[in-house]
Design an enzyme around this catalytic site. Structure first.
Site, PDB file in Angstrom:
ATOM      1  N   TYR A  19      93.136  82.454  16.142  1.00  0.00           N
ATOM      2  CA  TYR A  19      93.442  82.273  17.561  1.00  0.00           C
ATOM      3  C   TYR A  19      94.885  82.666  17.886  1.00  0.00           C
ATOM      4  O   TYR A  19      95.257  82.789  19.043  1.00  0.00           O
ATOM      5  CB  TYR A  19      93.207  80.827  18.000  1.00  0.00           C
ATOM      6  N   LYS A  22      85.674  81.056   3.871  1.00  0.00           N
ATOM      7  CA  LYS A  22      84.731  82.110   3.502  1.00  0.00           C
ATOM      8  C   LYS A  22      85.424  82.988   2.459  1.00  0.00           C
ATOM      9  O   LYS A  22      85.686  84.175   2.693  1.00  0.00           O
ATOM     10  CB  LYS A  22      84.338  82.923   4.740  1.00  0.00           C
ATOM     11  N   ASP A  30      79.755  78.597   6.148  1.00  0.00           N
ATOM     12  CA  ASP A  30      78.390  78.699   6.684  1.00  0.00           C
ATOM     13  C   ASP A  30      77.458  77.733   5.957  1.00  0.00           C
ATOM     14  O   ASP A  30      76.631  77.054   6.585  1.00  0.00           O
ATOM     15  CB  ASP A  30      77.867  80.148   6.620  1.00  0.00           C
ATOM     16  N   ASP A  65      86.926  74.560  14.625  1.00  0.00           N
ATOM     17  CA  ASP A  65      86.508  74.463  16.019  1.00  0.00           C
ATOM     18  C   ASP A  65      84.987  74.273  16.074  1.00  0.00           C
ATOM     19  O   ASP A  65      84.461  73.373  16.748  1.00  0.00           O
ATOM     20  CB  ASP A  65      86.928  75.768  16.728  1.00  0.00           C
ATOM     21  N   ASP A 125      82.794  70.402  16.405  1.00  0.00           N
ATOM     22  CA  ASP A 125      81.877  70.179  17.524  1.00  0.00           C
ATOM     23  C   ASP A 125      80.472  69.876  17.017  1.00  0.00           C
ATOM     24  O   ASP A 125      79.778  69.011  17.541  1.00  0.00           O
ATOM     25  CB  ASP A 125      81.828  71.408  18.448  1.00  0.00           C
TER      26      ASP A 125
END
Ligand code: NAD
Length: 368
Positions: free
Chosen positions: A142, A192, A225, A249, A253
């Site tokens: 970001y 990852k 993942d 993020d 959530d």
């Protein structure tokens, strides 16, 4: 000895309504547990814009830097939607996070047994769930450069850059290990590393910090993942999860919603230790200003009250008192009290914001 200082920024919409209930809890600790705070209040967001023409004044920013902890309600609302980007209420919150350098975002996902049926997962999968996601908040994709949209030949190309330094990874890893020591002593680091160099570095640095400073904590690694799958399959296998800004993020959530309503979810954002050893800290509910229910006595104050419980535990080293408050919330829910957001199919009459706050105070009274 002086009391620890607490800066309250109630903000907009339901922020002041839920914060009124938190004030009752803060006053209760002062009166009944000899745990008094020097509380000051100030403006952030739309209300600060209305009063001063900016969503956060320099004076308020300076007070936040000085405070032992900041407790924020919510910011924003339709009245401010058309303001210039730099004046929007959310800029006040972003300025606080940035200038306090709050690099570790703590998002607990805790499922009270009384609300297990409220989750979209089976009650036995989420009942009693208590995990903590630590998301790196100030770096990663970001913020990385280069970024932007440019032209290559006949088409546009969008670019963002995932970038982490060793020290950025190390400091958030330390936050996660410290937290784990106050909980079940387990950290799972997610990245990852199979496809991203930044993930390889992330895994290396977390492993090094663990070996050098936290070998008493159990450490595991998972690809992010696979972590998402495991979070929905059997979330109770986790205690603390530490991950980068982007994956955090998404995963926070996802984990939060395992447990039901936005009105239940607290959060903390922590930075480096101050001279007194306490971390720079901002505590706030995950929800926004909820303009659709503002002023109707419908807001659930529990997310904000649980944010104060996090402040007790992580800023003021009052873990037992934090547990007392969490148990008071749990007891109220077990009695069947529900604000409107927690009413499911059964159609029980909801209690108001202040009735929920008063019921929690009554349980605190009963606990001493
Ligand atoms: P929101 O979280 O305010 O509301 C989403 C839905 O959840 C609404 O239906 C609302 O009534 C309900 N809800 C939220 N908190 C609740 C509570 N405590 N009790 C009962 N119900 C609750 O999100 P939104 O509608 O997308 O945004 C509204 C405003 O809040 C916008 O201006 C947005 O920018 C701002 N916002 C601020 C923050 C923050 O201050 N950290 C976070 C998210 C959104």
């Amino acid at each position: 000895m002086t009391n620890p200082s607490l800066l309250i920024l109630a903000g907009d919409g339901i922020g002041p309504e839920v914060m009124t209930e938190v004030r009752k809890v803060i006053d209760w600790y002062g009166a009944k547990r000899d745990l008094a705070f020097d509380v000051s209040e100030d403006l952030v967001g739309g209300c600060a814009y209305d009063a001063h023409g900016t969503p956060l004044t320099d004076e308020t920013m300076a007070k936040a830097q000085e405070a032992d902890a900041v407790l924020l309600g919510a910011v924003g609302g339709p009245a401010y939607d058309n303001l210039d980007f730099s004046l929007k209420p959310e800029r006040g919150l972003l300025r606080l996070r940035k200038e306090m350098d709050l690099y570790a975002n703590l998002r607990p996902a805790q499922c009270f047994d009384a609300l297990a049926d409220f989750s979209s997962l089976k009650a036995d999968v989420v009942g009693g769930l208590d995990i903590m996601i630590v998301r790196e908040l100030t770096s990663g994709v970001y913020f990385g450069e280069p970024r932007g949209i440019h032209k290559e030949g006949n088409e546009r190309v969008g670019v963002n850059t995932q970038r982490y330094t060793e020290s950025e990874i190390a400091r958030v890893a330390r936050s996660a290990f410290e937290l784990a020591r106050k909980r079940d002593n387990k950290v799972c680091s997610m990245e990852k590393a199979n496809v991203m160099e930044s993930g390889v570095l992330w895994r290396d640095v977390v492993t090094e910090i663990h070996a050098a400073e936290y070998s008493d904590v159990e450490l595991s690694h998972m690809y992010a993942d696979a972590g998402a799958m495991q979070l929905t399959r059997w979330p109770k296998q986790f205690d603390v999860i530490v991950t980068d800004n982007l994956f955090g993020d998404l995963l926070s959530d996802l984990a939060a919603m395992l447990t039901g309503s936005l009105g239940m979810l607290p959060s903390a954002s922590l930075g480096a230790p101050m001279a007194n050893g306490r971390p720079k800290a901002l505590y706030e509910p995950v929800h926004g200003s909820a303009p659709d229910i503002t002023g109707q006595g419908k807001a659930n104050p529990i997310a904000c009250i649980l944010s104060f419980a996090m402040a007790l535990r992580y800023s003021f080293d009052q873990g037992e008192e934090a547990t007392r408050l969490e148990q008071a919330v749990e007891a109220v829910l077990a009695d069947g009290l529900r604000t409107a957001d927690l009413i499911g199919e059964e159609g029980r009459a909801p209690v108001s914001t202040s009735e929920m706050g008063d019921a929690i105070i009554a349980k605190l009274d009963a606990s001493v």
